[in-house]
Design a protein around this motif. Structure first.
Motif, short mmCIF file in Angstrom:
data_model
loop_
_atom_site.label_atom_id
_atom_site.label_comp_id
_atom_site.label_asym_id
_atom_site.label_seq_id
_atom_site.Cartn_x
_atom_site.Cartn_y
_atom_site.Cartn_z
N LYS A 241 0.63 -1.41 -0.02
CA LYS A 241 -0.04 0.11 -0.01
C LYS A 241 0.83 1.25 0.06
N LYS A 242 2.12 1.05 0.42
CA LYS A 242 2.95 2.43 0.34
C LYS A 242 3.49 2.48 -0.73
N GLY A 243 3.51 1.59 -1.82
CA GLY A 243 3.97 1.46 -3.14
C GLY A 243 5.63 1.00 -3.21
N ASP A 288 0.59 3.44 -15.50
CA ASP A 288 1.36 3.38 -16.57
C ASP A 288 2.63 2.42 -16.18
N GLY A 289 2.57 1.63 -15.22
CA GLY A 289 3.64 0.68 -14.80
C GLY A 289 4.61 1.11 -13.96
N LEU A 290 5.36 0.03 -13.40
CA LEU A 290 6.38 0.24 -12.33
C LEU A 290 7.60 1.25 -12.78
N ALA A 291 7.81 2.20 -11.88
CA ALA A 291 8.94 3.22 -12.12
C ALA A 291 8.86 3.94 -13.23
N ASP A 479 11.48 5.97 -8.47
CA ASP A 479 10.07 6.03 -8.09
C ASP A 479 10.09 5.19 -6.79
N ILE A 480 10.65 3.97 -6.81
CA ILE A 480 10.36 3.07 -5.81
C ILE A 480 11.92 2.53 -5.23
N LYS A 481 12.22 2.96 -3.98
CA LYS A 481 13.41 2.83 -3.38
C LYS A 481 13.95 1.48 -3.31
N ASN A 482 13.05 0.24 -3.04
CA ASN A 482 13.51 -0.94 -3.16
C ASN A 482 13.28 -1.72 -4.46
N LEU A 483 13.39 -1.18 -5.57
CA LEU A 483 13.06 -1.62 -6.88
C LEU A 483 14.50 -1.31 -7.62
#
Length: 523
Positions: A241-243, A288-291, A479-483
């Protein structure tokens, strides 16, 4: 004992793909005591399974899942469902690669600054410099056993190289040799030296060539911190939920859907599958997809300016005997815009076997000229031209509007058009290649068009500002710090050099960053 991690273990780092980026990253993290699961879409074929036969090997190891192509590039006409010649197997394309291991030059990290604005090109400086990369290049060269570095002698020159070298002298070139190759010229790292078998693209049966399959991955497994799951096709990256990335949905070897929980997810599926996975992971939070807040996922696809030149000589050459790409002329890779283009290119020995030569010399060609060329095969010398192509926003990987794979997900479409700079470089390089062979007595020369890409770059590029790319200087998505992205898709520009050494150096560097951030509990 090889590790086996629980699907609900949310402390593991999950890496998608086991090639130069994913396989190296997995071992580097495992050596630091970090638990890692590598999910590999292909099977695990060991050295003894390799086949010294071009077509049989191609069918055994290549990524043959359906893809489509569009654009004006020749590959879309000749090989519409095979834009890339890469591997679907544990070890990824390090099974298939030729071994050429070259460092990027300083100007290639600063293309926007040095080349200026070029119409139609989406140039951007890398957020890292050669100076920052040098210690990681050094570690990669040592790890891979690159000839011409660390006191490692270069490989011997075969006949194909001797022709190239004689032509280089006639042309006044200065920097030519048998290359910086991640192929043992003498026993090293518990692997023997090159036996000059000549089937480098089919998997090295002697193990002299560096491949994550039998170097990084077994070493990582020996730590008890790395588990590799072959035949595991990842369908989607999940988030909370936090993204933040929370795990991956994949189909296992038995055809069952599974979810592996994760603390960190690293995508290393090459420049077609990596953006496809990010786009196929769209959700209500990330429509639109991740990152992809920048809209840059899938864009700026590069495949290098390529082409081949072959010369036919009075006497036999037998170019196919010996290491495929142990021979290079580097003089044309310099920064010199007086030639009518920016960037540069390498001239590297290349020998295809008779079956592949028939397919690639003139795709779809037939008739007297083609037949006579093939009859001269054993009198032929060959070189591959590989140079920096221009990143363009319109060259991109997208999800197909209607066609789905066996799991119901859209297949990727690869769109590519040559930039005017790419064409100018190719025409110039063709001319130099022919002149080189004619200078040493070639009766006839051929220019072959580019074939399915072995160097697939860009599509998730590094950028200083989030709006310009997908990942930061550590391959961490903006956009996503653990990706993370851990393959050649993070390249901001392509350089003139074969990309594997840079992919490995970036993976070593990324492992340092991930381990430090985990320790600080930032991710």
């Amino acid at each position: 004992m090889v590790a086996k991690f629980d699907l609900n273990d949310s402390s593991v780092v999950v890496i998608v793909g086991s090639g130069a980026g994913g396989g190296t990253l997995g071992n580097e993290l495992a050596q630091k005591g970090i638990n890692v699961v590598i999910l590999e879409a292909g099977g695990r074929r060991e050295m003894e399974d390799f086949v010294n036969n071009e077509w049989e090997s191609f069918v055994n190891i290549s990524w043959l899942d359906k893809r489509t192509t569009s654009g004006s590039w020749r590959v879309a006409k000749d090989f519409p469902n095979l834009p890339a010649w890469i591997v679907k197997s544990v070890g990824g394309s390090t099974v298939h690669w030729a071994g050429a291991s070259l460092r990027f030059q300083e100007h290639e990290f600063r293309t926007r600054e040095i080349y200026g604005e070029i119409k139609g090109a989406n140039l951007l400086n890398w957020p890292i410099t050669l100076k920052e990369m040098e210690p990681f290049y050094a570690r990669a060269e040592d790890k891979m056993g690159v000839t011409g570095t660390n006191g490692i002698p270069r490989l011997p020159g075969n006949n194909n190289y001797k022709v190239l070298a004689a032509g280089a002298k006639k042309m006044g070139y200065k920097e030519f040799h048998t290359g910086n190759m991640a192929i043992n010229s003498e026993p090293r790292d518990n692997r023997g030296s090159c036996q000059q078998i000549g089937f480098c693209f089919q998997g090295c049966k002697s193990g002299a060539k560096w491949s994550t399959l039998y170097t990084e991955i077994p070493k990582g497994e020996d730590t008890g911190h790395l588990e590799v799951r072959p035949n595991s096709q990842v369908l989607q990256i999940q988030h909370d939920k936090k993204g933040l990335a929370s795990g991956v949905l994949y189909v296992d070897a038995d055809g069952k859907q599974q979810v592996q929980k994760a603390r960190i997810v690293c995508v290393a599926g090459n420049s077609i599958e990596s953006p496809r996975l990010l786009l196929n992971s769209a959700s209500s939070m990330f429509p639109d997809g991740l990152a992809n807040s920048s809209g840059q996922v899938g864009r700026n696809y590069m495949r290098h300016m390529t082409g081949s030149v072959y010369g036919i000589f009075e006497k036999p050459v037998h170019m196919y005997r010996g290491t495929t790409m142990a021979g290079i002329i580097r003089d044309e890779s310099r920064l010199d815009t007086k030639r009518g283009f920016v960037g540069g290119y390498e001239m590297e020995t290349l020998s295809l076997g008779l079956p592949f030569m028939a397919a690639f010399l003139d795709p779809g060609g037939w008739g007297k000229g083609f037949a006579s060329a093939m009859e001269g095969y054993d009198h032929m010398a060959g070189m591959w031209l590989v140079g920096e192509d221009m990143p363009q926003e319109t060259n991109r990987v997208t999800l197909h509007a209607t066609e789905k794979d066996q799991f119901g997900l859209p297949i990727p479409n690869v769109h590519f058009d040559d930039h005017a700079n790419d064409k100018a470089m190719r025409d110039y390089a063709y001319g130099k290649g022919s002149a080189l062979y004619e200078a040493v007595g070639a009766k006839r020369t051929f220019h072959t068009p580019p074939y399915p890409s072995t160097h697939n770059l860009g599509t998730n590029r590094m950028s200083k500002k989030a709006r310009d790319g997908v990942v930061n200087k550590h391959g961490q998505t903006h956009d996503i710090k653990n990706l993370f992205v851990s393959d050649g898709s993070q390249f901001t520009s392509g350089g003139a050099e074969n990309p594997t050494l840079t992919i490995v150096a970036l993976a070593i560097r990324q492992a340092e960053f991930i381990a430090a951030e985990m320790k600080k509990k930032h991710i």
